[in-house]
Design a protein around this motif. Structure first.
Motif, PDB file in Angstrom:
ATOM      1  N   THR A  14     -27.271 -38.703  19.081  1.00 30.54           N
ATOM      2  CA  THR A  14     -28.454 -39.466  19.483  1.00 30.54           C
ATOM      3  C   THR A  14     -28.452 -39.661  20.989  1.00 30.54           C
ATOM      4  N   VAL A  15     -29.570 -39.325  21.635  1.00 33.99           N
ATOM      5  CA  VAL A  15     -29.719 -39.568  23.070  1.00 33.99           C
ATOM      6  C   VAL A  15     -29.967 -41.062  23.259  1.00 33.99           C
ATOM      7  N   THR A  16     -29.123 -41.721  24.050  1.00 34.21           N
ATOM      8  CA  THR A  16     -29.293 -43.155  24.292  1.00 34.21           C
ATOM      9  C   THR A  16     -30.163 -43.432  25.511  1.00 34.21           C
ATOM     10  N   GLU A  17     -30.192 -42.456  26.440  1.00 34.37           N
ATOM     11  CA  GLU A  17     -30.989 -42.634  27.662  1.00 34.37           C
ATOM     12  C   GLU A  17     -31.125 -41.274  28.348  1.00 34.37           C
ATOM     13  N   TRP A  18     -32.288 -41.084  28.981  1.00 33.93           N
ATOM     14  CA  TRP A  18     -32.522 -39.861  29.760  1.00 33.93           C
ATOM     15  C   TRP A  18     -32.289 -40.144  31.227  1.00 33.93           C
ATOM     16  N   ALA A  19     -31.585 -39.237  31.924  1.00 35.39           N
ATOM     17  CA  ALA A  19     -31.371 -39.360  33.366  1.00 35.39           C
ATOM     18  C   ALA A  19     -32.607 -38.909  34.135  1.00 35.39           C
ATOM     19  N   GLY A  20     -33.344 -37.933  33.585  1.00 33.56           N
ATOM     20  CA  GLY A  20     -34.558 -37.462  34.242  1.00 33.56           C
ATOM     21  C   GLY A  20     -34.813 -35.995  33.995  1.00 33.56           C
ATOM     22  N   LEU A  21     -36.004 -35.568  34.410  1.00 34.89           N
ATOM     23  CA  LEU A  21     -36.397 -34.165  34.311  1.00 34.89           C
ATOM     24  C   LEU A  21     -35.618 -33.374  35.354  1.00 34.89           C
ATOM     25  N   SER A  22     -34.896 -32.348  34.918  1.00 38.83           N
ATOM     26  CA  SER A  22     -34.080 -31.545  35.835  1.00 38.83           C
ATOM     27  C   SER A  22     -34.851 -30.377  36.414  1.00 38.83           C
ATOM     28  N   TYR A  23     -35.635 -29.688  35.579  1.00 39.11           N
ATOM     29  CA  TYR A  23     -36.448 -28.561  36.033  1.00 39.11           C
ATOM     30  C   TYR A  23     -37.420 -28.187  34.931  1.00 39.11           C
ATOM     31  N   SER A  24     -38.382 -27.323  35.279  1.00 36.24           N
ATOM     32  CA  SER A  24     -39.327 -26.773  34.312  1.00 36.24           C
ATOM     33  C   SER A  24     -39.262 -25.256  34.383  1.00 36.24           C
ATOM     34  N   VAL A  25     -39.693 -24.619  33.310  1.00 29.11           N
ATOM     35  CA  VAL A  25     -39.733 -23.165  33.240  1.00 29.11           C
ATOM     36  C   VAL A  25     -41.080 -22.774  32.648  1.00 29.11           C
ATOM     37  N   VAL A  26     -41.719 -21.766  33.243  1.00 25.09           N
ATOM     38  CA  VAL A  26     -42.926 -21.184  32.682  1.00 25.09           C
ATOM     39  C   VAL A  26     -42.632 -19.717  32.406  1.00 25.09           C
ATOM     40  N   VAL A  27     -42.898 -19.283  31.161  1.00 24.56           N
ATOM     41  CA  VAL A  27     -42.702 -17.887  30.780  1.00 24.56           C
ATOM     42  C   VAL A  27     -44.028 -17.377  30.241  1.00 24.56           C
ATOM     43  N   GLU A  28     -44.523 -16.300  30.852  1.00 24.72           N
ATOM     44  CA  GLU A  28     -45.764 -15.681  30.398  1.00 24.72           C
ATOM     45  C   GLU A  28     -45.442 -14.321  29.793  1.00 24.72           C
ATOM     46  N   ALA A  29     -45.988 -14.081  28.617  1.00 28.16           N
ATOM     47  CA  ALA A  29     -45.805 -12.792  27.943  1.00 28.16           C
ATOM     48  C   ALA A  29     -47.179 -12.319  27.476  1.00 28.16           C
ATOM     49  N   PRO A  30     -48.025 -11.889  28.414  1.00 30.58           N
ATOM     50  CA  PRO A  30     -49.411 -11.561  28.053  1.00 30.58           C
ATOM     51  C   PRO A  30     -49.538 -10.443  27.028  1.00 30.58           C
ATOM     52  N   GLN A  31     -48.665  -9.443  27.075  1.00 28.24           N
ATOM     53  CA  GLN A  31     -48.749  -8.335  26.115  1.00 28.24           C
ATOM     54  C   GLN A  31     -48.272  -8.744  24.722  1.00 28.24           C
ATOM     55  N   LEU A  32     -47.482  -9.817  24.653  1.00 32.72           N
ATOM     56  CA  LEU A  32     -47.033 -10.346  23.369  1.00 32.72           C
ATOM     57  C   LEU A  32     -47.923 -11.494  22.902  1.00 32.72           C
ATOM     58  N   GLY A  33     -48.827 -11.948  23.784  1.00 30.31           N
ATOM     59  CA  GLY A  33     -49.798 -12.969  23.414  1.00 30.31           C
ATOM     60  C   GLY A  33     -49.280 -14.396  23.408  1.00 30.31           C
ATOM     61  N   TRP A  34     -48.303 -14.703  24.287  1.00 27.96           N
ATOM     62  CA  TRP A  34     -47.833 -16.080  24.333  1.00 27.96           C
ATOM     63  C   TRP A  34     -47.484 -16.536  25.745  1.00 27.96           C
ATOM     64  N   ARG A  35     -47.479 -17.856  25.888  1.00 35.29           N
ATOM     65  CA  ARG A  35     -47.092 -18.532  27.133  1.00 35.29           C
ATOM     66  C   ARG A  35     -46.271 -19.750  26.740  1.00 35.29           C
ATOM     67  N   LEU A  36     -45.145 -19.902  27.387  1.00 41.14           N
ATOM     68  CA  LEU A  36     -44.198 -20.955  27.060  1.00 41.14           C
ATOM     69  C   LEU A  36     -43.965 -21.834  28.282  1.00 41.14           C
ATOM     70  N   ARG A  37     -43.975 -23.150  28.071  1.00 38.80           N
ATOM     71  CA  ARG A  37     -43.593 -24.089  29.126  1.00 38.80           C
ATOM     72  C   ARG A  37     -42.411 -24.896  28.611  1.00 38.80           C
ATOM     73  N   VAL A  38     -41.347 -24.937  29.408  1.00 36.69           N
ATOM     74  CA  VAL A  38     -40.124 -25.647  29.032  1.00 36.69           C
ATOM     75  C   VAL A  38     -39.889 -26.776  30.023  1.00 36.69           C
ATOM     76  N   GLU A  39     -39.542 -27.947  29.492  1.00 41.59           N
ATOM     77  CA  GLU A  39     -39.061 -29.044  30.324  1.00 41.59           C
ATOM     78  C   GLU A  39     -37.607 -29.276  29.957  1.00 41.59           C
ATOM     79  N   ALA A  40     -36.721 -29.202  30.952  1.00 39.62           N
ATOM     80  CA  ALA A  40     -35.291 -29.433  30.737  1.00 39.62           C
ATOM     81  C   ALA A  40     -34.939 -30.818  31.274  1.00 39.62           C
ATOM     82  N   TRP A  41     -34.537 -31.678  30.377  1.00 38.19           N
ATOM     83  CA  TRP A  41     -34.196 -33.062  30.704  1.00 38.19           C
ATOM     84  C   TRP A  41     -32.695 -33.258  30.595  1.00 38.19           C
TER      85      TRP A  41
END
Length: 167
Positions: free
Chosen positions: A64-91
């Motif tokens: 169980t996460v008791t507390e978050w320190a903060g957002l560390s980074y984000s990631v955007v992955v585009e795969a237009p030929q596969l038909g998807w886009r992903l956004r990741v938030e790493a906390w």
């Protein structure tokens, strides 16, 4: 185009004890390959990223996460030929408590490990570039100038597609 949001948990301490690394999970993919990643997953509609990520950490690790320190980074992955886009938030989790219990309801996670930095880097090497590059930078203490990594997948087949790092 399918768009989805994923949360990733960077867990460097458990029960107040620094690991000198982080918690990783092994994920069995549909093609039977194995990838090591930080715990996390798709955020459900109506959840905030932190709520969904806390749920995913519990489902994948039993902790169980008791507390978050903060957002560390984000990631955007585009795969237009596969038909998807992903956004990741790493906390970064300030701390987690509990014992490791392997009970992933999706049946993907096969193992949970608390690993040192050098072992983490080795395990992450076979994960997708959009996972291992930012996590490895984070482990090394290298901050991305904008806080967001951007990748593009070129191709229509996972096995033969290439990944380009855009930023």
């Amino acid at each position: 185009m399918r768009n989805w949001v994923v949360g990733g948990a960077l867990i460097p301490r458990v029960g107040g004890v620094e690991l000198g690394g982080l918690v990783l999970v092994s994920n069995r993919r549909k093609d039977r390959s194995l990838e090591w990643t930080p715990p996390g997953g798709v955020i459900d509609r109506g959840e905030s990223v932190r709520e969904g990520l806390a749920r995913e950490v519990y489902e994948e690790t039993g902790m169980t996460v008791t507390e978050w320190a903060g957002l560390s980074y984000s990631v955007v992955v585009e795969a237009p030929q596969l038909g998807w886009r992903l956004r990741v938030e790493a906390w970064e989790a300030a701390d987690v408590v509990g014992d490791v219990v392997l009970a992933d309801p999706d049946g993907i996670v096969e193992e949970v490990r608390k690993v040192a930095v050098i072992e983490a880097m080795g395990l992450l090497a076979d994960s997708p570039q959009w996972v291992h590059v930012p996590v490895t930078d984070w482990l090394r203490g290298v901050a991305h100038p904008t806080g967001t990594f951007h990748f593009r997948v070129v191709g229509t087949d996972r096995r033969t597609s290439t990944v380009q790092r855009l930023a």
